[in-house]
Scaffold this active site. Structure first.
Site, short mmCIF file in Angstrom:
data_model
loop_
_atom_site.label_atom_id
_atom_site.label_comp_id
_atom_site.label_asym_id
_atom_site.label_seq_id
_atom_site.Cartn_x
_atom_site.Cartn_y
_atom_site.Cartn_z
N ARG A 44 0.82 -1.21 0.00
CA ARG A 44 0.00 0.00 0.00
C ARG A 44 0.86 1.26 0.00
NH1 ARG A 44 -4.89 -2.19 4.00
NH2 ARG A 44 -6.08 -3.14 2.31
N TYR A 99 -6.36 -0.66 -6.75
CA TYR A 99 -5.76 -1.90 -6.25
C TYR A 99 -5.04 -1.69 -4.92
CZ TYR A 99 -1.48 -0.84 -9.19
OH TYR A 99 -0.38 -0.31 -9.82
N GLU A 100 -4.72 -2.82 -4.28
CA GLU A 100 -4.19 -2.86 -2.90
C GLU A 100 -5.14 -2.21 -1.90
OE1 GLU A 100 -1.88 -4.76 -2.11
OE2 GLU A 100 -1.34 -5.17 -4.19
N GLY A 101 -6.44 -2.40 -2.11
CA GLY A 101 -7.45 -1.80 -1.24
C GLY A 101 -7.87 -0.47 -1.78
#
Length: 575
Positions: free
Chosen positions: A292, A425-427
Site C-alpha cells: 500500500r 488496487y491494494e485496497g
C-alpha cells in the site's frame, strides 16, 4: 518528453520532510550517512531515467501478448529487468542475511518512486516481489527461507500476491480457493484467482506465488484463510499445477500482465504453508501494508511524470499575444497545483517510510511501538491521498496540453490512464478511508493521532516564528487547516453511529492529507530558508497553504455535517 528523476527534490524531501536527517543523527541507520544516500539516489535516478523511462511508451503500445499460456513482455523489457536486478536494486531494503543490502525503507521508497515514474507498468512488478520477501522473511520456516528468499531478494525470481477471486474482491473472506493437507508437509491447492499482477511473464525463470486459500475445516470468513507459497516451477524443475488462463485488456499499465490464474487442472498445485493455518490474513497484511505504501508512491511517481511533461509543454507551446502558455495565470495555477500536490504526497509517503524504519530499527520497545502506530496511522493516508492526487495531477497534465493532451502521441493521456488503477488496487481508496477512521484514529484511545496533530502544530509555530515575508499567510492558513482536522477527528472519535463516521471517511482522509502535506512542505521551506536558498520552496509552501489547505473548513463541514445527507438520500438514488 521522457522522464528525468528529480533526485535533488527527492533527497531534500527525505531529509527535511520525512526526517531522515534526524534519524541519521540519532544513529537509527548505523553508520549510513547522507552522502551514501545521495549516491544511491543518484544512481537510481540514472537507471530510471536512462534505462526504464525510454521503454514506457513502447510498453504501452506493445502490451503483453498472451499465447499458449505464456506472456511476452515488450521489447527491451527483459533486458532492463535483468540489468536492474543485477545491480541489486531489488534487494535494497532486504535483509543482509539473505543477500540484501539492509538499507532503510525510506531510501527504497524514494527508489520505488523513480522506478514507477519511469514506467508504472515496470515498477509494479518488483513492488510485489518486495512484499513477498517481507512476508516470507517474517513468517516462513527456515527451509522455505533457505530455498526461496535469496533468489527473490536477488531478483532472479519474482513474486506475486494472490487474493482476489471473481466473487471475492474487497471481501477477501468470501474466497473459495481450496487447500488440502497431503500429510507430507505440503498442501494441494485448487481454484482460481483474478487480477493477478505479473502472474505470468518471461522476465524470470520462476515465479513464486503467495496464495490465499481455505482449508476444509477452516472457520468461515477471514478467520479461516491460510497463506501458501506456490512456485511456478518446483524444486525438482518440473512445472507445478498452476497456469495463467488469460491476460486482461486494461485501461492503463498495458505492459504489466494482469492474469487470471488457475490452480489444480491435474490434482492440485503444490504449496507450502506460510505462518500458521487459518492465520493467512496476518501474513498477507504484512505484504499488503508494504504494498500500500508502494502504491502510494506510484501516485507520486505518475504525478511527477505528468508534472514534468506539462512544465515542458507549457514552456514551449505558444498561444496568442501572451507568448508561451506558461505565462498565463490559469496555466501557472494548474502547474503550481500539480507541483504542490506532488510534493505534499511525496513527503507523506516518505514520512510513512521513516516511521516504518523506526518501527523496525529503534532500540527500545516503546519507541518501536510508537513508530509502528505512526506508520499504521499514516499508511492509509499515504496510499489514498497520493493515488488520488496522482489522478488529479495527471488530469491537469492533460488540461495543460489542451487538445494535444487528448491525443495519444503526446503521452499525457497515458499518464492519466496509468494513474487510474492506483486508487483501486491494494485496497480501494474508500477502504483506506474506512481503515483510517475506524481502526487508526482510535489507536491508543486517540493518542496516536493527537500526538501527530501536536507535531503539525509545532511546524505551524515554527513557520510563524520564522517571520519570513516570503511565506505570506502560510502559518495562519495551515493553523486553520489543523484546527479543522482536529475538530473533525474529535467528531469522528465521538460517533456512536458507524454510518455517520463512514459517510465522512473519504473527505476526512483528504482533509488529513491536505493538512499534513501542507505542513511537510512548510518544513522543507524552513529548511531551505536556513540554508539560504528558500525562494522556490517557500513559494510552493505558500501556494499550497493559501490555495489548497484553505479547503479544510469545507472538508470539515462535509465530515461533521454532511453524514445525514449521505445516509438518508434514498430518494436521490431512486431509479
Amino acid at each position: 518528453m521522457t522522464y528525468r528523476a528529480p533526485v535533488s527534490d527527492i533527497a531534500f524531501a527525505l531529509k527535511h520532510a520525512a526526517g531522515v536527517d534526524k534519524a541519521i543523527a540519532e544513529g537509527l541507520y548505523g553508520d549510513l550517512d547522507e552522502a551514501t544516500i545521495d549516491s544511491v539516489l543518484e544512481e537510481a535516478g540514472k537507471f530510471a531515467s536512462d534505462v526504464i523511462a525510454p521503454l514506457n511508451r513502447l510498453g504501452d503500445t506493445f502490451g503483453t501478448p498472451f499465447k499458449d499460456g505464456t506472456v511476452t513482455t515488450p521489447p527491451g523489457w527483459k533486458e532492463a529487468y535483468t540489468s536492474w536486478a543485477a545491480a541489486g536494486w531489488n534487494g535494497l531494503a532486504s535483509p543482509a542475511d539473505f543477500g540484501g543490502q539492509d538499507l532503510p525503507h525510506a531510501v527504497n521508497a524514494a527508489c520505488i518512486e523513480m522506478w514507477n515514474a519511469a514506467s508504472m507498468a515496470f515498477g509494479i512488478g518488483p513492488v510485489l516481489t518486495m512484499a513477498a520477501i517481507d512476508a516470507l522473511h517474517a513468517y516462513g520456516n527456515d527451509d522455505l527461507k533457505d530455498r526461496y528468499l535469496g533468489k527473490l531478494i536477488s531478483g532472479e525470481w519474482m513474486g506475486t500476491m494472490q487474493l482476489t477471486e471473481p466473487q471475492a474482491g474487497s471481501d477477501v473472506g468470501a474466497l473459495r480457493t481450496k487447500a488440502e493437507r497431503v500429510g507430507d508437509g505440503t498442501y494441494r491447492l485448487t481454484g482460481s484467482k483474478i487480477f493477478i499482477t505479473y502472474g505470468e511473464h518471461d522476465l524470470t525463470d520462476n515465479i513464486i506465488h503467495f496464495v490465499l486459500a481455505r482449508l476444509p475445516d477452516a472457520p468461515a470468513g477471514t478467520k479461516g484463510i491460510s497463506l501458501f507459497l506456490v512456485p511456478k516451477v518446483m524444486p525438482d524443475g518440473t512445472r507445478n499445477d498452476v497456469r495463467a488462463h488469460s491476460v486482461e485488456h486494461k485501461m492503463g499499465i498495458h505492459a504489466s500482465p494482469t492474469c487470471t490464474m488457475v490452480y489444480g487442472d491435474n490434482g492440485g498445485a503444490v504449496g507450502w504453508l506460510i505462518g500458521e493455518e487459518n492465520k493467512g490474513m496476518l501474513c498477507m497484511f504484512t505484504m499488503m501494508n508494504r504494498a500500500r505504501l508502494a502504491v502510494g508512491l506510484q501516485g507520486v511517481a505518475i504525478a511527477e511524470r505528468a508534472l514534468q511533461q506539462a512544465f515542458s509543454y507549457a514552456r514551449e507551446r505558444k498561444q496568442g499575444a501572451g507568448g508561451v502558455i506558461f505565462n498565463y495565470p490559469d496555466v501557472k495555477r494548474m502547474l503550481l497545483t500539480m507541483r504542490g500536490l506532488t510534493g505534499a504526497a511525496r513527503a507523506i509517503c516518505y514520512a510513512t517510510a521513516v516511521a516504518l524504519d523506526r518501527s523496525l530499527r529503534s532500540k527500545d520497545d516503546a519507541a518501536r511501538k510508537a513508530a509502528h502506530e505512526r506508520a499504521s496511522l499514516l499508511t492509509p493516508v499515504a496510499k489514498a491521498f497520493a493515488t488520488d492526487i496522482g489522478i488529479e495531477v495527471a488530469s491537469l497534465g492533460v488540461q495543460v496540453h489542451g487538445g494535444m493532451g487528448f491525443i495519444e502521441e503526446t503521452g499525457a493521456a497515458q499518464h492519466y490512464r496509468d494513474a487510474r488503477i492506483a486508487a483501486i488496487y491494494e485496497g480501494t481508496n474508500g477502504i483506506q478511508a474506512i481503515d483510517l477512521v475506524t481502526r487508526k484514529l482510535p489507536l491508543e484511545g486517540g493518542k496516536t493521532v493527537a500526538l501527530y496533530l501536536d507535531e503539525l502544530r509545532a511546524t505551524v509555530n515554527a513557520v510563524r516564528e520564522s517571520n519570513s515575508p516570503a511565506l505570506g499567510e502560510t502559518a495562519a492558513r495551515l493553523g486553520e487547516a489543523i484546527d479543522s482536522l482536529e475538530r473533525a477527528t474529535k467528531w469522528l472519535l465521538a460517533q456512536k453511529s458507524s454510518a455517520s463516521a463512514l459517510a465522512g471517511a473519504t473527505p476526512y482522509l483528504r482533509l488529513f492529507g491536505n493538512a499534513a502535506g501542507g505542513c511537510l512542505l512548510a518544513e522543507q521551506a524552513l529548511a531551505a530558508l536556513r540554508a539560504g536558498d528558500g525562494a522556490g520552496r517557500t513559494a510552493l509552501a505558500r501556494f499550497f497553504a493559501e490555495n489548497i489547505a484553505v479547503q479544510a473548513n469545507g472538508l470539515e463541514r462535509t465530515v461533521t455535517e454532511g453524514a445525514d445527507s449521505v445516509t438518508n438520500a434514498e430518494a436521490a438514488l431512486a431509479d
